[in-house]
Design an enzyme around this catalytic site. Structure first.
Site, PDB file in Angstrom:
ATOM      1  N   SER A 127     -26.196  91.577  15.956  1.00  0.00           N
ATOM      2  CA  SER A 127     -25.947  93.153  16.299  1.00  0.00           C
ATOM      3  C   SER A 127     -25.537  93.130  17.956  1.00  0.00           C
ATOM      4  CB  SER A 127     -27.171  93.774  16.091  1.00  0.00           C
ATOM      5  OG  SER A 127     -27.291  93.966  14.786  1.00  0.00           O
TER       6      SER A 127
ATOM      7  N   THR B 228     -35.216  94.960  12.749  1.00  0.00           N
ATOM      8  CA  THR B 228     -35.048  93.904  11.582  1.00  0.00           C
ATOM      9  C   THR B 228     -36.207  93.257  11.384  1.00  0.00           C
ATOM     10  OG1 THR B 228     -33.625  92.005  10.721  1.00  0.00           O
ATOM     11  CG2 THR B 228     -34.071  92.169  13.152  1.00  0.00           C
TER      12      THR B 228
ATOM     13  N   LYS C  67     -39.539  96.267   9.411  1.00  0.00           N
ATOM     14  CA  LYS C  67     -38.717  97.410   8.913  1.00  0.00           C
ATOM     15  C   LYS C  67     -39.746  98.307   8.264  1.00  0.00           C
ATOM     16  CE  LYS C  67     -34.250  95.422   8.047  1.00  0.00           C
ATOM     17  NZ  LYS C  67     -33.340  95.286   7.013  1.00  0.00           N
TER      18      LYS C  67
ATOM     19  N   ASP D 188     -28.363 100.921   5.817  1.00  0.00           N
ATOM     20  CA  ASP D 188     -28.087  99.938   4.816  1.00  0.00           C
ATOM     21  C   ASP D 188     -26.976 100.301   3.674  1.00  0.00           C
ATOM     22  OD1 ASP D 188     -28.493  97.587   6.313  1.00  0.00           O
ATOM     23  OD2 ASP D 188     -30.595  97.252   5.417  1.00  0.00           O
TER      24      ASP D 188
ATOM     25  N   ALA E  81     -32.844  94.769   0.753  1.00  0.00           N
ATOM     26  CA  ALA E  81     -31.420  94.981   0.525  1.00  0.00           C
ATOM     27  C   ALA E  81     -31.131  95.766  -0.952  1.00  0.00           C
ATOM     28  CB  ALA E  81     -30.613  93.725   0.781  1.00  0.00           C
TER      29      ALA E  81
ATOM     30  N   TYR F 173     -23.607  87.667   3.987  1.00  0.00           N
ATOM     31  CA  TYR F 173     -22.683  87.493   4.890  1.00  0.00           C
ATOM     32  C   TYR F 173     -22.445  86.134   5.610  1.00  0.00           C
ATOM     33  CZ  TYR F 173     -25.953  89.466   8.089  1.00  0.00           C
ATOM     34  OH  TYR F 173     -27.104  89.476   8.819  1.00  0.00           O
TER      35      TYR F 173
HETATM   36  P1  NDP Z   1     -35.921  89.903   0.295  1.00  0.00           P
HETATM   37  O1  NDP Z   1     -36.536  88.716   0.909  1.00  0.00           O
HETATM   38  O2  NDP Z   1     -36.537  91.331   0.482  1.00  0.00           O
HETATM   39  O3  NDP Z   1     -35.154  89.586  -1.044  1.00  0.00           O
HETATM   40  C1  NDP Z   1     -34.873  88.317  -1.429  1.00  0.00           C
HETATM   41  C2  NDP Z   1     -34.120  88.574  -3.089  1.00  0.00           C
HETATM   42  O4  NDP Z   1     -33.452  87.480  -3.199  1.00  0.00           O
HETATM   43  C3  NDP Z   1     -35.291  88.777  -3.953  1.00  0.00           C
HETATM   44  O5  NDP Z   1     -34.757  89.745  -5.120  1.00  0.00           O
HETATM   45  C4  NDP Z   1     -35.538  87.435  -4.509  1.00  0.00           C
HETATM   46  O6  NDP Z   1     -36.127  87.200  -5.855  1.00  0.00           O
HETATM   47  C5  NDP Z   1     -34.047  86.827  -4.415  1.00  0.00           C
HETATM   48  N1  NDP Z   1     -34.073  85.332  -4.402  1.00  0.00           N
HETATM   49  C6  NDP Z   1     -34.242  84.849  -3.268  1.00  0.00           C
HETATM   50  N2  NDP Z   1     -34.093  83.268  -3.541  1.00  0.00           N
HETATM   51  C7  NDP Z   1     -33.806  83.332  -5.005  1.00  0.00           C
HETATM   52  C8  NDP Z   1     -33.652  82.331  -5.978  1.00  0.00           C
HETATM   53  N3  NDP Z   1     -33.507  80.918  -5.540  1.00  0.00           N
HETATM   54  N4  NDP Z   1     -33.424  82.671  -7.169  1.00  0.00           N
HETATM   55  C9  NDP Z   1     -33.326  83.879  -7.571  1.00  0.00           C
HETATM   56  N5  NDP Z   1     -33.500  84.671  -6.661  1.00  0.00           N
HETATM   57  C10 NDP Z   1     -34.046  84.638  -5.618  1.00  0.00           C
HETATM   58  O7  NDP Z   1     -34.464  89.836   1.203  1.00  0.00           O
HETATM   59  P2  NDP Z   1     -33.344  91.049   1.803  1.00  0.00           P
HETATM   60  O8  NDP Z   1     -33.298  92.135   0.332  1.00  0.00           O
HETATM   61  O9  NDP Z   1     -33.669  91.578   3.020  1.00  0.00           O
HETATM   62  O10 NDP Z   1     -31.969  90.380   1.797  1.00  0.00           O
HETATM   63  C11 NDP Z   1     -31.311  89.867   0.709  1.00  0.00           C
HETATM   64  C12 NDP Z   1     -29.952  89.041   1.132  1.00  0.00           C
HETATM   65  O11 NDP Z   1     -29.122  90.311   1.684  1.00  0.00           O
HETATM   66  C13 NDP Z   1     -30.019  88.446   2.419  1.00  0.00           C
HETATM   67  O12 NDP Z   1     -29.320  87.371   2.092  1.00  0.00           O
HETATM   68  C14 NDP Z   1     -29.628  89.107   3.481  1.00  0.00           C
HETATM   69  O13 NDP Z   1     -28.976  88.223   4.546  1.00  0.00           O
HETATM   70  C15 NDP Z   1     -28.554  90.043   2.899  1.00  0.00           C
HETATM   71  N6  NDP Z   1     -28.640  91.456   3.641  1.00  0.00           N
HETATM   72  C16 NDP Z   1     -27.151  91.917   3.841  1.00  0.00           C
HETATM   73  C17 NDP Z   1     -27.045  92.789   4.727  1.00  0.00           C
HETATM   74  C18 NDP Z   1     -25.452  93.185   5.009  1.00  0.00           C
HETATM   75  O14 NDP Z   1     -25.468  94.061   5.809  1.00  0.00           O
HETATM   76  N7  NDP Z   1     -24.660  92.606   4.479  1.00  0.00           N
HETATM   77  C19 NDP Z   1     -28.155  93.827   4.908  1.00  0.00           C
HETATM   78  C20 NDP Z   1     -29.457  93.274   4.644  1.00  0.00           C
HETATM   79  C21 NDP Z   1     -29.547  92.045   4.076  1.00  0.00           C
HETATM   80  P3  NDP Z   1     -37.507  87.355  -6.194  1.00  0.00           P
HETATM   81  O15 NDP Z   1     -38.044  88.737  -6.019  1.00  0.00           O
HETATM   82  O16 NDP Z   1     -37.641  86.898  -7.470  1.00  0.00           O
HETATM   83  O17 NDP Z   1     -38.164  86.353  -5.033  1.00  0.00           O
END
Ligand code: NDP
Length: 285
Positions: free
Chosen positions: A23, A68, A72, A109, A137, A230
């Site tokens: 950012s 972040t 949040k 978002d 997300a 990303y």
């Molecule tokens: P969270 O930690 O809140 O959620 C993570 C998610 O990923 C959960 O659904 C989790 O599943 C799943 N997950 C993680 N590892 C695994 C795995 N090995 N197998 C299956 N499922 C998995 O993270 P966020 O929601 O904040 O972020 C998720 C992604 O989105 C990140 O990569 C982040 O960088 C990206 N993002 C991008 C943005 C953008 O502007 N482009 C904005 C915000 C986020 P479970 O519940 O089963 O653990």
């Protein structure tokens, strides 16, 4: 502008850690481009210190901040006024401080996601969507799609988390919005509900979390595949989708589009997204 002075408008990003955040590079680039007397700084704030930090930044004349991880949800609780999107997400990523000392919380978002699809020529509400993930997300993405009237299914490794997310979003949906349904994680590659849009909102595919969240080998040709991860920009999911001739949308667009909203509120300029901006911000130019 030539350096920082008494009239410089200030904003930043609050997180822990925050050194990896893209950012500051993004907002300072826009400030330079539009000749705005402003600065945007990384603000490392340890867990438990958010309220103290926000009151201090506000007292010191900051216009507002991005928020972040891990702050949040706490930022949502601390907001004096929360936008509809913040209420839907129960989380805030953008705070604006007003002259009366109030904190206005927003979650940009979902809007950033929708805007990034539209900028890529994709109508986010053109058909059903399958969203992978049930974290913060995924919540923002699913809420934004539901708000547009799209039929949304969620698949998550932890099914209980998906059920909780769907129930919570359905409770706060506007009257008449199609309810979000949960679908089985194991059979996601069968693309239940025949989605027009597949969105990866899991962390799978991020640097350090290799692999692909969904096999698209048998996906129909009309499917649009969006990966909100990303880093890297071109994830394995996107590469495999492209190999099949599917249309794809990168997650960097969501990051850039969500940032415009806060930038306009703090600095008074709604910045444009130039073709070279994604490369510059992602550091892959
Ligand atoms: P969270 O930690 O809140 O959620 C993570 C998610 O990923 C959960 O659904 C989790 O599943 C799943 N997950 C993680 N590892 C695994 C795995 N090995 N197998 C299956 N499922 C998995 O993270 P966020 O929601 O904040 O972020 C998720 C992604 O989105 C990140 O990569 C982040 O960088 C990206 N993002 C991008 C943005 C953008 O502007 N482009 C904005 C915000 C986020 P479970 O519940 O089963 O653990």
């Amino acid at each position: 502008m030539d350096g920082i002075g008494g009239g410089t408008r200030l904003a930043g990003v609050v997180g822990w850690p925050v050194s990896h955040s893209r950012s500051p590079a993004l907002h300072n680039r826009w400030l330079r481009r539009y000749g705005v007397d402003g600065a945007y700084v990384p603000l490392p704030v340890a867990p438990g210190r958010l309220e103290t930090a926000l009151r201090g930044l506000q007292a010191a004349g900051f216009a507002g901040v991005n928020v972040t991880l891990p702050h949040k949800e706490e930022a949502y609780r601390l907001s004096d006024v929360a936008s509809p999107a913040a209420h839907r997400c129960r989380a805030v990523n953008t705070l604006v401080f007003d002259a009366d000392g109030r904190l206005h919380g927003d979650n940009t978002d979902g809007q950033g996601f929708v805007d990034s699809l539209r900028a890529a020529g994709v109508d986010p509400a053109a058909g059903p969507a399958l969203v992978l993930g049930a974290g913060g997300a995924a919540r923002a993405v699913a809420a934004a799609l539901q708000d547009l009237g799209a039929a949304v299914r969620i698949a998550n490794r932890d099914a209980t988390r998906a059920e909780r997310l769907a129930a919570s979003l359905n409770e706060t949906a506007r009257p008449g919005a199609p309810p979000i349904r949960v679908t089985d994680w194991e059979t996601r590659a069968d693309l239940p509900g025949r989605p027009a849009l597949l969105v990866n909102a899991t962390a799978i595919g991020m640097a350090g979390s290799p692999g692909t969240p969904c096999d698209v080998e048998h996906a129909p040709h009309g499917l649009v595949v969006c990966d909100i991860v990303y880093t890297p920009r071109r994830t394995r999911l996107l590469a495999e989708a492209e190999m099949r001739g599917l249309r794809t949308v990168e997650g960097i667009g969501m990051l850039l589009h969500q940032a415009r909203i806060g930038h306009a509120a703090w600095f008074g300029v709604l910045p444009a997204i130039d073709p070279d901006l994604a490369d510059a911000v992602a550091g892959e130019a």
